[in-house]
Design an enzyme around this catalytic site. Structure first.
Site, PDB file in Angstrom:
ATOM      1  N   GLU A   1       0.837  -1.188   0.000  1.00  0.00           N
ATOM      2  CA  GLU A   1       0.000   0.000   0.000  1.00  0.00           C
ATOM      3  C   GLU A   1       0.880   1.249   0.000  1.00  0.00           C
ATOM      4  OE1 GLU A   1      -2.829  -0.127   3.200  1.00  0.00           O
ATOM      5  OE2 GLU A   1      -3.830  -1.916   2.431  1.00  0.00           O
TER       6      GLU A   1
ATOM      7  N   HIS B   1      -8.215   1.237   1.680  1.00  0.00           N
ATOM      8  CA  HIS B   1      -8.036   1.102   3.132  1.00  0.00           C
ATOM      9  C   HIS B   1      -8.946   2.091   3.879  1.00  0.00           C
ATOM     10  CE1 HIS B   1      -4.910  -0.554   6.170  1.00  0.00           C
ATOM     11  NE2 HIS B   1      -6.068  -0.350   6.767  1.00  0.00           N
TER      12      HIS B   1
END
Length: 531
Positions: A263, A281
């Site tokens: 990420e 997220h």
């Protein structure tokens, strides 16, 4: 002089005002966390640092934070904080472990609806001027089987919501007791059974060595055809390449992911596949959750800086300054006793019974209990800390009992921990000598005197000749140095144990070598945080 706090990430004005109202000077610089050099240039002026995820509290930053006493993370994840480095500097690291539980659970449920009814694709198609009603044939959640991997705080909320949707819920969690499963209204199963039965699978476990790629290619192949996968927990729990292959083959009907192995996720084998829902997220991203954790971290940091009170700390127990000097070694011992028990079992825990004998019985047992419980649970969930441990244990239905007694034996004080599972009881006892070093003094009712090290080997066997030589020779052949060697036994020819304090971690192949001899009933490598 009033303490000073720097807020280097976005925090609500209400939270910033809490610092001011409590008498703490605060500088609100929400963009500073993204500029590590500018942050490093001024961090030595502050007693506290309040952050979210953008600020990186690295060892380098901490090395120049000469005044820093506390870091407060508004949220649960502390991957952006070097906790060992903070501990060495004497900086307390706090988080807010339960402020976003409902929000994350609701996001998982929302993702399940989205993938069941192909909502993102249907929305894009409709807004593009198409009317593809026959293309988007969804499935109901009603009466479907939901497999929940991890039935802790967030997973438990998901179970509750799914039961309300009249889904059949099966849960896999090594620490889920029968009583807690009944309370949640779910059926406790092993992982393979969950994979075979579930129409939807949702993950709610931390990322550990045991859970990494828990949905591997092998395990995805065990699922029923047409299963749908939801992951709003941690990237790395699902093998993304294997999941993409299962989606392309049609074995997996859909997937919804809020987290990714890397990420920010700018590319993924899952992108642009049909019936795959992806979000960046967002599990904790609601107005309520962000406000809750911001207010909570402001209160916690103010309490510590003004009164010394510690709450939700990941590297310090909840004790007063007066207690800390006396209790420090005993808290370490309590944690080691819990870690020993926790590493010795993969079974659901029904109860943890803690006995305090002698002078230790007059100490702050709440902190000691938390240290024991955290030691037990941390082997399965590294996010557990000394404050959250009792809450997590309660959520799992683990009964905690505490007994105090006056001095009854050889030692002025000792702690004995007994863990009760469905199948057995395990116990270990320890004490602190005058040098402040914790030691194990009894395991399985067998008296010993074992110093505790970072890397240890535990074995059980029948008391027969040759065990010491076999252990020594095996360690020697594998270039593993023994710092200390402790033996104990019930009696001649009866049950015996050995604990080896090693200078380095032991290779699993060495354990396999020992097991293959047929001389041992149990061979277990143990790790302890001794710093």
């Amino acid at each position: 002089m009033a303490p000073r706090v720097l807020v280097s990430d976005e925090l609500s004005e209400t939270a910033v005002q809490i610092f001011r109202d409590r008498g703490v000077e605060v500088d609100y610089m929400p963009k500073l966390g993204k500029d590590k050099d500018a942050l490093a240039a001024i961090i030595d002026q502050y007693d506290g640092l309040a952050i979210r995820s953008a600020t990186k509290a690295t060892e380098k930053l901490l090395s120049v934070a000469s005044k820093l006493k506390v870091i407060g993370r508004a949220g649960i994840g502390v991957d952006n904080v070097d906790i060992p480095a903070a501990s060495k500097k004497g900086v307390i690291v706090m988080n807010t472990p339960f402020g976003n539980s409902i929000t994350t659970a609701e996001h998982a449920i929302a993702m399940m609806f989205a993938v069941a009814r192909q909502l993102p694709e249907a929305n894009a198609s409709t807004q593009a001027g198409k009317w593809e009603k026959s293309r988007f044939m969804g499935v109901e959640l009603f009466n479907k089987t939901l497999g929940v991997i991890g039935a802790g705080n967030i997973g438990g909320i998901v179970c509750n919501r799914a039961v309300g949707l009249h889904m059949k819920v099966v849960a896999f969690d090594p620490f889920l007791s029968d009583e807690r499963a009944k309370q949640l209204g779910v059926t406790k199963v092993e992982l393979d059974e969950l994979l075979a039965r579930a129409d939807f699978i949702t993950l709610h476990v931390p990322l550990t060595d045991k859970t990494r790629n828990i949905l591997s290619a092998e395990n995805l192949a065990k699922t029923k055809k047409g299963v749908r996968i939801i992951n709003c927990a941690r990237g790395g729990l699902v093998d993304e390449v294997a999941l993409a292959a299962a989606l392309k083959s049609g074995h997996v009907a859909g997937a919804a992911l809020d987290v990714f192995e890397v990420e920010p996720a700018t590319e993924s084998p899952l992108f642009n596949l049909p019936n795959v829902v992806c979000t960046p997220h967002l599990g904790a991203s609601t107005t309520e959750a962000q406000e809750n954790v911001a207010l909570q971290v402001a209160e916690q940091m103010s309490d510590y800086l003004l009164t010394g009170a510690v709450s939700n700390a990941l590297n310090m127990p909840n004790v007063t300054a007066e207690e800390a000097a006396v209790m420090g070694p005993w808290i370490k011992l309590a944690s080691h006793l819990g870690a020993f028990i926790g590493q010795m079992t993969d079974e659901p825990i029904k109860a943890i019974n803690i006995l305090y004998d002698g002078t230790v019985a007059g100490m702050n047992l709440a902190a000691l209990n938390s240290a024991v419980i955290a030691g037990v649970l941390k082997t399965q969930n590294p996010d557990v800390n000394l404050v959250s441990a009792p809450i997590v244990a309660k959520d799992k239905g683990i009964q905690i009992s505490t007994t105090r007694q006056d001095k009854t034996g050889t030692f002025d004080a000792y702690i004995k921990v007994t863990m009760v599972t469905e199948k057995r009881e395990r116990s270990v006892a320890g004490t602190c000598f005058s040098d402040g070093k914790p030691r194990f003094i009894q395991i399985k009712g067998i008296n010993i005197d074992a110093e505790i090290g970072a890397h240890m080997l535990y074995t059980t066997n029948e008391d027969v000749p040759g065990i010491i030589g076999l252990l020594g020779m095996t360690m020697s052949k594998n270039n593993v140095n023994i710092a200390n060697f402790t033996l104990g036994r019930e009696g001649i020819g009866k049950q015996a144990i050995a604990i080896l304090y090693l200078d380095q971690a032991i290779d699993p192949k060495v354990l396999e070598t020992l097991e293959s001899t047929g001389m041992f009933q149990q061979v277990k490598a143990l790790q302890f945080e001794v710093a």
